[in-house]
Design an enzyme around this catalytic site. Structure first.
Site, PDB file in Angstrom:
ATOM      1  CG  ASP A 182      -2.162  -0.810   1.167  1.00 51.90           C
ATOM      2  OD1 ASP A 182      -2.125  -1.536   0.006  1.00 51.90           O
ATOM      3  OD2 ASP A 182      -3.188  -0.622   2.028  1.00 51.90           O
ATOM      4  CG  HIS A 199       1.923  -0.035   4.899  1.00 48.41           C
ATOM      5  ND1 HIS A 199       0.989  -0.939   5.700  1.00 48.41           N
ATOM      6  CD2 HIS A 199       1.020   0.902   4.728  1.00 48.41           C
ATOM      7  CE1 HIS A 199      -0.297  -0.510   5.262  1.00 48.41           C
ATOM      8  NE2 HIS A 199      -0.202   0.650   4.702  1.00 48.41           N
TER       9      HIS A 199
HETATM   10 ZN    ZN Z   1      -2.744   3.440   2.628  1.00 51.13          ZN
END
Ligand code: ZN
Length: 258
Positions: free
Chosen positions: A64, A209
């Site tokens: 992400d 992430h």
């Molecule tokens: Zn995000």
């Protein structure tokens, strides 16, 4: 310390005013909707996928935010060395600022998907705002994709499937994609990788992430994650490939039963 005596309750206690009751009800309903918007595998509105049903030993890996040069420099060589293609949920305005990074992702064979235009906390915005967040990002990503994407993927920022966002996704023909493998909070890369591998099973969607300064653990853990998944017999692919394969498997099964 001695206990205080219980106060004597008044026999003529007044009931709370109607506005207070209504306010409490509104708070309870809003709280309930907020809780539902956080559920990984349930949405009130629109198609949602947090994993797929399959017997194939295969999982999707998703990243992400961004894209950032730091994130891509760290993960693209690792993915290439393992022959892995992944799905990158990217932010429209960051992609607009750094289009060369989107091109790098597509050229390396990865899937780029919609993570909204601005990644704000999108509470109480207009329906038009939600729809622009999705359609502007989709239009931008389409310029980089090799093929036109029908029924693409949208990952809601913070995983919050707010009703307005869910409706916008539905109108845009996007499926909301969450995850069933939570990102560990561990700061030790080995521990981080161990927790991901432990949660993963056939059909899982993994969230990581890696794009920003704070994501050093995940970047360091990626090779260990890939090693661990391979050792568990799980192949790693994109959300699109995982969904396609699961659909083909289901169709073949239906064919056999005919
Ligand atoms: Zn995000």
């Amino acid at each position: 310390m001695t206990a205080e005596p219980e106060p004597v309750k008044s026999a003529r206690r007044r009931s709370p005013p109607l506005w207070l009751i209504l306010l409490a009800l509104v708070a309870i309903v809003a709280g309930g909707l907020w809780q539902i918007s956080n559920l990984r595998c349930f949405a009130l509105l629109g198609p949602l996928m947090c994993k797929v049903e399959t017997t194939r030993p295969e999982v999707a890996l998703t990243f992400d935010d961004g894209p950032t040069a730091r994130g891509l420099d760290a993960v693209l060589p690792v993915l290439r060395a393992s022959g892995v293609r992944a799905t990158f949920f990217i932010i429209g305005q960051e992609a607009e600022a750094r289009p060369e990074l989107v091109k790098r992702l597509v050229d390396a064979g990865h899937e780029v998907a919609n993570h909204s235009w601005s990644h704000q906390r999108m509470v109480l915005r207009s329906q038009g705002f939600y729809e622009r967040e999705l359609s502007d990002t989709e239009t931008l990503l389409d310029q980089f994709r090799e093929r036109e994407v029908v029924g693409g993927w949208f990952r809601p920022p913070y995983g919050k499937k707010l009703p307005g966002l869910a409706l916008a996704a539905q109108r845009e023909g996007l499926t909301m994609v969450t995850w069933d493998v939570e990102e560990p909070s561990a700061t030790d890369p080995a521990e981080y990788a161990r927790e991901i591998v432990e949660q993963a099973k056939p059909g899982s969607i993994i969230l990581m992430h890696v794009m920003y300064d704070a994501n050093g653990t995940a970047r360091a853990a990626l090779p260990l994650v890939l090693q661990g998944l391979a050792a568990k017999g799980l192949a790693v692919t994109t959300v699109g490939r995982l969904a396609d394969n699961a659909r083909a498997e289901k169709e073949a099964e239906a064919e056999r039963e005919r």
